[in-house]
Enzyme design. Structure first.
Site, PDB file in Angstrom:
ATOM      1  N   PHE A   1     -24.973  15.142 100.184  1.00  0.00           N
ATOM      2  CA  PHE A   1     -24.586  14.929 101.598  1.00  0.00           C
ATOM      3  C   PHE A   1     -24.574  13.253 101.544  1.00  0.00           C
ATOM      4  CE2 PHE A   1     -25.710  19.335 100.879  1.00  0.00           C
ATOM      5  CZ  PHE A   1     -24.995  19.995 102.454  1.00  0.00           C
TER       6      PHE A   1
ATOM      7  N   LEU B   1     -27.612  29.898 103.548  1.00  0.00           N
ATOM      8  CA  LEU B   1     -26.466  30.020 102.593  1.00  0.00           C
ATOM      9  C   LEU B   1     -25.284  28.850 104.059  1.00  0.00           C
ATOM     10  CD1 LEU B   1     -25.089  31.110 105.361  1.00  0.00           C
ATOM     11  CD2 LEU B   1     -25.782  33.248 104.479  1.00  0.00           C
ATOM     12  N   LYS B   2     -24.361  28.321 103.122  1.00  0.00           N
ATOM     13  CA  LYS B   2     -23.705  27.486 103.513  1.00  0.00           C
ATOM     14  C   LYS B   2     -22.831  28.001 104.490  1.00  0.00           C
ATOM     15  CE  LYS B   2     -23.377  24.910  99.441  1.00  0.00           C
ATOM     16  NZ  LYS B   2     -24.079  24.987  98.887  1.00  0.00           N
ATOM     17  N   GLU B   3     -22.471  27.452 105.298  1.00  0.00           N
ATOM     18  CA  GLU B   3     -20.569  28.507 105.620  1.00  0.00           C
ATOM     19  C   GLU B   3     -19.404  28.027 104.334  1.00  0.00           C
ATOM     20  OE1 GLU B   3     -19.639  28.258 109.814  1.00  0.00           O
ATOM     21  OE2 GLU B   3     -22.258  29.365 110.502  1.00  0.00           O
TER      22      GLU B   3
ATOM     23  N   LYS C   1     -36.738  25.597 106.707  1.00  0.00           N
ATOM     24  CA  LYS C   1     -35.738  25.231 107.559  1.00  0.00           C
ATOM     25  C   LYS C   1     -35.294  24.531 107.886  1.00  0.00           C
ATOM     26  CE  LYS C   1     -31.629  26.547 108.022  1.00  0.00           C
ATOM     27  NZ  LYS C   1     -30.768  26.709 107.104  1.00  0.00           N
TER      28      LYS C   1
ATOM     29  N   VAL D   1     -24.146  34.809 109.351  1.00  0.00           N
ATOM     30  CA  VAL D   1     -25.842  35.509 108.659  1.00  0.00           C
ATOM     31  C   VAL D   1     -25.890  36.663 108.209  1.00  0.00           C
ATOM     32  CG1 VAL D   1     -27.861  34.958 108.077  1.00  0.00           C
ATOM     33  CG2 VAL D   1     -26.978  33.004 108.695  1.00  0.00           C
TER      34      VAL D   1
ATOM     35  N   CYS E   1     -25.491  25.058 112.982  1.00  0.00           N
ATOM     36  CA  CYS E   1     -27.199  24.679 112.283  1.00  0.00           C
ATOM     37  C   CYS E   1     -27.293  22.966 112.223  1.00  0.00           C
ATOM     38  CB  CYS E   1     -26.812  25.057 110.836  1.00  0.00           C
ATOM     39  SG  CYS E   1     -26.710  26.794 110.819  1.00  0.00           S
TER      40      CYS E   1
END
Ligand code: NAD
Length: 438
Positions: A250, A151-153, A205, A11, A261
């Site tokens: 998803f 954010l998405k890795e 979150k 991040v 996460c």
């Protein structure tokens, strides 16, 4: 503007690079001196598409500066972002000690007004704890902002530059204006900032990650039922995903969710519930279903080779917790590989980015290869555990030629069963019928 980012991991490095790309000068602080040395020498310690180029370009333009010294950051920047890790503590809570220790460090070094912005994922109440801690160490004025990162890795740079939304938890109108100015370059298509109070920002979150994890777990649980009753989870996915109220994201069944996460954030939400006298039943069920899904897939493979483990070799494709990252934290692939190795099975593995990390993981008793096909030489089956793009359309003839037997276990449902069957394989996937060579 001079900005600092403390904690230069997935991040922090993305945040720093993207803020630098917008013209800010960024001081990047990390207490891992090896990491800082690497970065100073133009090497980046993680794999993230587009990141290397952005770091090198901004370093050359002198907009990125790397240091282990928090003092330098506090002296020179009005805004200080925190992106340090918040791993799971043994009781499942989020360990916020790094967030608190950096907050205290800033308090002790501050001589002028500063804005401290938390990007780390922290449980509700951290804002309050950190604020009180800073106040107990200094009389210098400051503001504390909760700005959770979504954010998405694997798509982190793109997500940061073009976010769906930016959540800012902060009550001060002046600070909201400053945050708006910092975020403006990333909102060219329109205002995507949602301002709220810090507790709601912190909760948002956890709510987002638990919701997404729950969608995956629900589909995974359904996939197990599909296998029992002869339904096909892929058909079900398409059937429900076309409902606008549900949406298509998803909904893929597979070998379970993982990463740095979802597992830890679901655990932390459950823990926060417990601390407040509430049982987070849906989050707990999602966690349980995920553990069962990972185990179910590993056991499907183990059952097939039961009694012959010592004579079995598996060619494994994928070690990262998902495609486009080298991150193996809580990777379902690593879980499966560990189960195979523990049972006495030999593993020959290939991952485009995560092999180095995997060799250092407890599943270290594996051999890794630079090429997916080489990993299959003499193996009794191919086991697919990560959904890398390059696995989607492989040369099935080459796979057959390398394997001892034409058997594929696919934990990511990458192929059409009929196609793989016609190519001469026995194909085991998730939530769909196993097919034999046809
Ligand atoms: P990471 O482990 O990759 O990076 C954390 C960095 O912080 C490390 O480089 C570590 O050396 C550094 N650090 C730890 N303590 C420090 C200290 N006292 N002083 C200076 N540096 C210190 O973690 P990450 O994946 O980047 O996650 C960071 C935070 O962001 C976590 O709270 C995570 O939950 C959250 N988050 C992660 C993602 C993701 O996809 N990885 C997405 C959104 C939010």
């Amino acid at each position: 503007m001079n900005i600092s980012v403390v904690g230069i991991g997935y991040v922090g490095l993305v945040t720093a690079s993207c803020l630098a790309e917008a013209g800010n000068r960024i001081i990047c602080v990390d207490n891992n001196s090896d990491k800082i040395e690497q970065l100073k020498n133009g090497r980046i310690p993680i794999y993230e598409p587009g990141l290397m180029e952005m770091v090198q370009h901004n370093e050359k333009a002198k907009r990125l500066h790397f240091t282990t010294e928090l003092k330098e950051a506090v002296e020179e920047s009005l805004l200080i972002y925190l992106a340090v890790g918040t791993p799971s503590a043994p009781d499942g809570s989020a360990d916020i000690s790094a967030v608190l220790s950096v907050s205290q460090g800033i308090a002790e070094l501050m001589t002028d007004y500063r804005i401290i912005i938390t990007k780390s994922t922290v449980p509700v109440g951290t804002y309050k704890k950190a604020t009180e801690l800073i106040k107990s160490k200094t009389n210098v004025p400051f503001d504390y902002v909760s700005n959770p990162e979504f954010l998405k890795e694997g798509a982190a740079v793109e997500d940061f530059l073009r976010p769906d939304r930016i959540i800012i938890g902060c009550d001060s109108p002046q600070v909201r204006e400053i945050m708006k100015q910092i975020c403006n370059p990333f909102m060219r298509k329109g205002n995507r900032i949602i301002f709220m109070d810090p507790a709601s920002a912190e909760m948002t979150k956890y709510a987002a990650n638990t919701m997404l994890a729950t969608r995956i777990s629900f589909m995974n649980e359904l996939s197990a039922l599909c296998e029992k009753v002869g339904a096909d989870i892929e058909m079900v996915r398409q059937g429900i995903g076309s409902d606008g109220r549900i949406g298509r994201s998803f909904l893929f069944a597979g070998v379970g969710y993982g990463g740095s996460c979802f597992p830890k954030d679901v655990r932390a939400l459950i823990h926060t519930g417990k601390e407040n006298g509430l049982q987070m039943q849906i989050a707990a069920a999602s966690q349980q279903a995920n553990a069962e899904q990972q185990a179910r897939f590993a056991e499907k493979v183990l059952k097939y080779f039961a009694g012959n483990e010592k004579q079995t070799t598996l060619g494994v494709w994928g070690l990262a917790f998902k495609a486009k990252t080298d991150d193996i934290r809580e990777s379902p692939a690593i879980y499966c590989v560990e189960r195979f190795v523990k049972a006495g099975i030999k593993v020959r593995a290939y991952d485009p980015e995560a092999a180095t990390a995997a060799r250092q993981a407890p599943a270290g008793a594996i051999e890794t290869f630079d090429n997916g096909y080489d990993a299959l030489d003499g193996a009794d089956a191919l086991v697919i555990l990560t959904d890398w793009q390059e696995f989607r359309n492989p040369d099935f003839e080459a796979i057959k030629a390398r394997l001892k037997k034409p058997v594929i276990f696919d934990g990511r449902n990458l192929y059409e069963p009929e196609y793989v069957s016609r190519a001469g394989f026995t194909y085991h996937c998730v939530g769909r019928k196993t097919v034999s060579p046809g």
